[in-house]
Motif scaffolding. Sequence first.
Motif, PDB file in Angstrom:
ATOM      1  N   ARG A 333       0.829  -1.202   0.000  1.00 43.20           N
ATOM      2  CA  ARG A 333       0.000   0.000   0.000  1.00 43.20           C
ATOM      3  C   ARG A 333       0.869   1.259   0.000  1.00 43.20           C
ATOM      4  O   ARG A 333       0.540   2.248  -0.682  1.00 43.20           O
ATOM      5  CB  ARG A 333      -0.930  -0.017   1.220  1.00 43.20           C
ATOM      6  CG  ARG A 333      -1.880   1.172   1.299  1.00 43.20           C
ATOM      7  CD  ARG A 333      -2.753   1.252   0.073  1.00 43.20           C
ATOM      8  NE  ARG A 333      -3.624   2.433   0.096  1.00 43.20           N
ATOM      9  CZ  ARG A 333      -4.102   3.015  -0.986  1.00 43.20           C
ATOM     10  NH1 ARG A 333      -3.801   2.549  -2.186  1.00 43.20           N
ATOM     11  NH2 ARG A 333      -4.887   4.070  -0.893  1.00 43.20           N
ATOM     12  N   CYS A 334       1.968   1.233   0.742  1.00 40.68           N
ATOM     13  CA  CYS A 334       2.880   2.385   0.751  1.00 40.68           C
ATOM     14  C   CYS A 334       3.476   2.611  -0.632  1.00 40.68           C
ATOM     15  O   CYS A 334       3.579   3.754  -1.094  1.00 40.68           O
ATOM     16  CB  CYS A 334       3.989   2.161   1.774  1.00 40.68           C
ATOM     17  SG  CYS A 334       3.426   2.228   3.491  1.00 40.68           S
ATOM     18  N   VAL A 335       3.862   1.515  -1.283  1.00 44.09           N
ATOM     19  CA  VAL A 335       4.400   1.631  -2.643  1.00 44.09           C
ATOM     20  C   VAL A 335       3.345   2.185  -3.584  1.00 44.09           C
ATOM     21  O   VAL A 335       3.635   3.037  -4.440  1.00 44.09           O
ATOM     22  CB  VAL A 335       4.916   0.254  -3.131  1.00 44.09           C
ATOM     23  CG1 VAL A 335       5.298   0.310  -4.607  1.00 44.09           C
ATOM     24  CG2 VAL A 335       6.109  -0.197  -2.308  1.00 44.09           C
ATOM     25  N   ASP A 336       2.082   1.720  -3.427  1.00 44.20           N
ATOM     26  CA  ASP A 336       0.996   2.220  -4.281  1.00 44.20           C
ATOM     27  C   ASP A 336       0.780   3.722  -4.087  1.00 44.20           C
ATOM     28  O   ASP A 336       0.643   4.477  -5.062  1.00 44.20           O
ATOM     29  CB  ASP A 336      -0.305   1.474  -3.973  1.00 44.20           C
ATOM     30  CG  ASP A 336      -0.312   0.058  -4.536  1.00 44.20           C
ATOM     31  OD1 ASP A 336       0.502  -0.213  -5.435  1.00 44.20           O
ATOM     32  OD2 ASP A 336      -1.110  -0.762  -4.063  1.00 44.20           O
ATOM     33  N   LEU A 337       0.730   4.153  -2.833  1.00 45.61           N
ATOM     34  CA  LEU A 337       0.508   5.572  -2.557  1.00 45.61           C
ATOM     35  C   LEU A 337       1.645   6.428  -3.096  1.00 45.61           C
ATOM     36  O   LEU A 337       1.408   7.468  -3.722  1.00 45.61           O
ATOM     37  CB  LEU A 337       0.345   5.791  -1.046  1.00 45.61           C
ATOM     38  CG  LEU A 337      -0.958   5.264  -0.420  1.00 45.61           C
ATOM     39  CD1 LEU A 337      -0.914   5.406   1.093  1.00 45.61           C
ATOM     40  CD2 LEU A 337      -2.158   6.032  -0.976  1.00 45.61           C
ATOM     41  N   LEU A 338       2.867   5.984  -2.843  1.00 46.09           N
ATOM     42  CA  LEU A 338       4.023   6.749  -3.328  1.00 46.09           C
ATOM     43  C   LEU A 338       4.054   6.771  -4.849  1.00 46.09           C
ATOM     44  O   LEU A 338       4.243   7.834  -5.469  1.00 46.09           O
ATOM     45  CB  LEU A 338       5.314   6.134  -2.777  1.00 46.09           C
ATOM     46  CG  LEU A 338       6.623   6.806  -3.209  1.00 46.09           C
ATOM     47  CD1 LEU A 338       6.651   8.248  -2.720  1.00 46.09           C
ATOM     48  CD2 LEU A 338       7.824   6.029  -2.686  1.00 46.09           C
ATOM     49  N   GLY A 339       3.860   5.594  -5.469  1.00 47.12           N
ATOM     50  CA  GLY A 339       3.908   5.513  -6.921  1.00 47.12           C
ATOM     51  C   GLY A 339       2.808   6.310  -7.589  1.00 47.12           C
ATOM     52  O   GLY A 339       3.032   6.999  -8.584  1.00 47.12           O
ATOM     53  N   ALA A 340       1.580   6.227  -7.038  1.00 47.71           N
ATOM     54  CA  ALA A 340       0.459   6.953  -7.632  1.00 47.71           C
ATOM     55  C   ALA A 340       0.637   8.464  -7.478  1.00 47.71           C
ATOM     56  O   ALA A 340       0.334   9.236  -8.405  1.00 47.71           O
ATOM     57  CB  ALA A 340      -0.852   6.507  -6.987  1.00 47.71           C
ATOM     58  N   THR A 341       1.128   8.902  -6.316  1.00 47.25           N
ATOM     59  CA  THR A 341       1.334  10.334  -6.096  1.00 47.25           C
ATOM     60  C   THR A 341       2.395  10.885  -7.039  1.00 47.25           C
ATOM     61  O   THR A 341       2.191  11.906  -7.716  1.00 47.25           O
ATOM     62  CB  THR A 341       1.746  10.590  -4.639  1.00 47.25           C
ATOM     63  OG1 THR A 341       0.740  10.081  -3.767  1.00 47.25           O
ATOM     64  CG2 THR A 341       1.925  12.073  -4.386  1.00 47.25           C
ATOM     65  N   VAL A 342       3.537  10.203  -7.096  1.00 54.71           N
ATOM     66  CA  VAL A 342       4.610  10.644  -7.986  1.00 54.71           C
ATOM     67  C   VAL A 342       4.147  10.568  -9.441  1.00 54.71           C
ATOM     68  O   VAL A 342       4.412  11.471 -10.249  1.00 54.71           O
ATOM     69  CB  VAL A 342       5.874   9.792  -7.765  1.00 54.71           C
ATOM     70  CG1 VAL A 342       6.937  10.117  -8.809  1.00 54.71           C
ATOM     71  CG2 VAL A 342       6.417  10.005  -6.365  1.00 54.71           C
ATOM     72  N   SER A 457      -4.560  -1.227  -7.251  1.00 52.10           N
ATOM     73  CA  SER A 457      -3.135  -1.200  -6.928  1.00 52.10           C
ATOM     74  C   SER A 457      -2.376  -0.913  -8.217  1.00 52.10           C
ATOM     75  O   SER A 457      -2.932  -1.013  -9.320  1.00 52.10           O
ATOM     76  CB  SER A 457      -2.699  -2.534  -6.328  1.00 52.10           C
ATOM     77  OG  SER A 457      -1.294  -2.570  -6.131  1.00 52.10           O
ATOM     78  N   LEU A 458      -1.121  -0.550  -8.098  1.00 49.89           N
ATOM     79  CA  LEU A 458      -0.307  -0.383  -9.304  1.00 49.89           C
ATOM     80  C   LEU A 458      -0.181  -1.695 -10.058  1.00 49.89           C
ATOM     81  O   LEU A 458      -0.205  -1.732 -11.289  1.00 49.89           O
ATOM     82  CB  LEU A 458       1.087   0.146  -8.939  1.00 49.89           C
ATOM     83  CG  LEU A 458       1.155   1.547  -8.349  1.00 49.89           C
ATOM     84  CD1 LEU A 458       2.592   1.887  -7.974  1.00 49.89           C
ATOM     85  CD2 LEU A 458       0.604   2.580  -9.317  1.00 49.89           C
ATOM     86  N   VAL A 459      -0.060  -2.807  -9.316  1.00 52.19           N
ATOM     87  CA  VAL A 459       0.099  -4.134  -9.917  1.00 52.19           C
ATOM     88  C   VAL A 459      -0.959  -5.060  -9.344  1.00 52.19           C
ATOM     89  O   VAL A 459      -1.179  -5.090  -8.131  1.00 52.19           O
ATOM     90  CB  VAL A 459       1.499  -4.709  -9.644  1.00 52.19           C
ATOM     91  CG1 VAL A 459       1.660  -6.063 -10.333  1.00 52.19           C
ATOM     92  CG2 VAL A 459       2.589  -3.745 -10.107  1.00 52.19           C
ATOM     93  N   GLY A 460      -1.608  -5.821 -10.208  1.00 56.30           N
ATOM     94  CA  GLY A 460      -2.615  -6.765  -9.744  1.00 56.30           C
ATOM     95  C   GLY A 460      -3.362  -7.368 -10.917  1.00 56.30           C
ATOM     96  O   GLY A 460      -3.081  -7.060 -12.081  1.00 56.30           O
ATOM     97  N   PRO A 461      -4.323  -8.234 -10.656  1.00 55.11           N
ATOM     98  CA  PRO A 461      -5.138  -8.810 -11.733  1.00 55.11           C
ATOM     99  C   PRO A 461      -5.977  -7.743 -12.423  1.00 55.11           C
ATOM    100  O   PRO A 461      -6.257  -6.680 -11.860  1.00 55.11           O
ATOM    101  CB  PRO A 461      -6.034  -9.818 -11.001  1.00 55.11           C
ATOM    102  CG  PRO A 461      -5.388 -10.041  -9.677  1.00 55.11           C
ATOM    103  CD  PRO A 461      -4.671  -8.778  -9.344  1.00 55.11           C
TER     104      PRO A 461
END
Length: 538
Positions: A333-342, A457-461
Amino acid sequence: METVPRDVRTELSSGGTPGATARLHFSPAYAPLELGPLTDIDAPATIRLGLQRRAAANLRSHVLRALRRFTALLVADLGSFYVMRELVRAVRDLAVFGEGIAAPLQSALPRGILNGWQYAAALFVALFVSGNYGRGDQRRDARRLFIASALATALPLWMTLWTRGLEPVMVQYAFTTLLVWAGLVAERRAIDRIVARFLPVYRNTAATLFVGPAEACRQAIDSPTFAQGGESRPVGFVDVHVPPAPDALGHAANFRSLLQRTGAEVVVIAGYLPDNRFREVVDASLEAQSQLLSVPRSIAIAGVQPNLVWRQGQPLVELTAPSLKAWQLALKRCVDLLGATVGLLVALPVMLVVAVAIKLDSRGPVFFRQERIGTGGRRFRVWKFRTMHNGASDAAHRELVHQMLRGDDAAAARQSADGPVYKLVDDVRVTSVGRLLRRTSLDELPQLLNVLRGEMSLVGPRPPLLYELEKYDHWQFDRLQVLPGITGLWQVSGRNRLTYRQMCELDVEYVRRWSVWLDLKILFRTIPVVLFNSGRAA
């Protein structure tokens, strides 16, 4: 004759008997065993004593096999080390490839690199402590070999750090580590090929007896783990069903006798065994000091990794670790938030240009929101840039999905210049700008908002449509165990070149194999897929 339970005797009387002659019918490479009828020599006391006497021989075989493996790997490692050492000397000191390469190499790698017995000793210690002389796949694991190479290079370079400075030592360290690692990986793989090419298939391999349901045993014997040229030599299997299969050596009620007569050094449990049979197999294997392995099919299906834990002196096999998974999900979730924000900050100028282009190209809203199915069947609306004419019907897409769900791949495939794709081709509903957006995947950028909202999520089905869900088979519901993603395993494995079933299978595989590292790997693989339109996005 060894005692057979009354219920087993009754059922055996109607079919094959445990004392009947059994012959293996697997692969021509296997040497079939023929076991005659049980005699007085198969009495329980005689069997137990025989297994205990065999224990010493089995232990000796295991130790000798380990020593042979260790010695062969050690000699090969030292040989590989000296080959790499002489290669560096030839290129650097003798300039076999010219002064243009020798001069910078002399500056980056001064004399003393790979220096004789000091580095050889450091390499041995590093390989030993990192487990590269172990059994199975450990000795050829590239990650372990890299760790050993890095450690071996760090040991002798530690003192030079204080005399030469950080930068030159780091250059020398990186070059040496990569050189040694490449040599070790090539050497270990060469050993496997040499052994497979020149040594007899079953020389020094352990006689292996399988026990369990017949079908599970056959699958285990035919699997790559125990296939021809491995560390095991299958001698047959013992069936737990009544009557035993014709190609079985006998019934599990006579396991002790069959273990003694086959001389097996390794016992493999395949599939499910009743508790009483399981205890007998374990006890007999311990008596004979045979190595006991298990092929837990349920674990393989669930996609979990077993771990031994102790509670109040009782050993338990942990198949799932919810606390560990919770931390992993939090990290995801942290990676998703950081990646989506950036991603939104970086892509904002591009998104503004796209929005203007959509408005100038056709009437209608900039964004298109479509109902999709997320985790646990929850409905949400996915955000995308509009790529079709406003109000276009989805009937053609519904028909395509229904064809793919029915498995009618031939009818669902659309021909393009590069072959069939499982997507609508030359769709008249798509606008000029929309075609470009689909080809470059820019239409997916607004889904970063879904990621921030926690719906994706950034990555998923891939999130399915409602009319897809209505046609799901039971196994396809596994796709809904995790958040759907903007990209995923199927997108980097063929995209629209894949059939609908292949796409679903890859999504399910992702769910079972999921890890943070897998997410990062998929993200990196997505970049060239998008840049080069691999799999034909449009």
